[in-house]
Design a protein around this motif. Sequence first.
Motif: not given
Ligand code: ADP
Length: 356
Positions: A250, A277, A280, A290, A296-298, A300, A305, A307-308, A311, A336, A338
């Motif tokens: 967050a 939060d 973005v 995710l 890793r999302g956009n 990310g 990071g 991307g673990l 998971y 977003s 969670f």
């Molecule tokens: P990392 O943060 O190391 O990339 P995560 O597994 O924690 O790996 O998250 C995976 C992806 O999820 C991130 O690359 C990001 O794109 C997205 N993400 C996670 N948490 C958030 C958040 N709070 N706000 C926006 N995107 C998020």
Amino acid sequence: MQTHSEYAIRTNGYLRLAQQVSLVRWIVPPSLALFVLSFELTEHTLVHSTPLDMDFLLELFVFGILGPILITVILTWIVRNLHELEHVHQAMHALNAELENKVALRTRELAHANEELRELDRLKSEFVSLVSHELRAPLTNIQGGLELMLSTTISCPPSQRNTLCIIQSEVKRLTRLVQRILDISVVDSGQLTLNRGPIALRTLLRQIIQNSVFLDKQHPVHLDLPPATQLVFADEDRLTDIISNLLQNAVKYSPAGGEIRIGLAFEDDMAHISIRDHGVGIKPEEIEHLTQQFYRGNSGSQADGYGLGLYFVNKLIELHGGQLQIESTGIPGEGSCFTFTVPLDQESLYELDFAY
Ligand code: ADP
């Protein structure tokens, strides 16, 4: 689908019926011919005392010859059809048996391939965990050495000190990665055992907020807690891991000033903990990916990071018997949310908050 014995019963049934009809074919027409002949003879000679005229011959021809021939033809047609049915059934039986053999063969092949894959996976986990263990010890030594150097070299030039700080932060990052890989290999190999007990969420959440070094003044955290909260049944360290990871994300994916809200609700024997939060956000089409390893999302791409995190978090939640739900419109600024669930501790009393 019919079984072997069902096919065999049906095929035998057709064969037996064909044999019976065939027997009838040899008995009924001659018997009919004989009956008609004796009947006509009796009728024409004894009852009516008429000679064997044209009527007698015509009736004998129609009922004594044509009738039995017609019956023979019909019965022969039935016998032939019954034999054909029997052949069709035999062919189906053979096809079915062949199909079943093929399915059994493929099932054995798949089971074998599955076994090999499982073994490969086990070897991979073993290798990853071995390498991570081996990496952890020197990394700890390097970190200790760096801390000592930084505390003893107060008079060193700022550029050198700056370099040492950069090295230290990189070593910390590497240590975190190694630790995360180790954690995941333990979870994936099914070796993680939860040390569960009743946990007071209110107290735990406050502790996490106080102790988390990643939380800064630029990301104000608000706790929206109900006046009375129930205890949950969970592993305290692992629950701390889950909440810290979500809080860390967050902060990571929100600009300075972005407020973070932690909510808590109770429903259906579960506690629902949400971390919202105003960062973005996440594109809706990315949400389902995710929790995949290394995804890793956009959003990310702009932050550090691997991307673990999610998971690992998702695995820990599932181990507790809960679920993770992610909501976001993908519009920057709307952020977003969670939300994850943890089972309530059925035997404990409510945790009352006297601070309210
Ligand atoms: P990392 O943060 O190391 O990339 P995560 O597994 O924690 O790996 O998250 C995976 C992806 O999820 C991130 O690359 C990001 O794109 C997205 N993400 C996670 N948490 C958030 C958040 N709070 N706000 C926006 N995107 C998020």
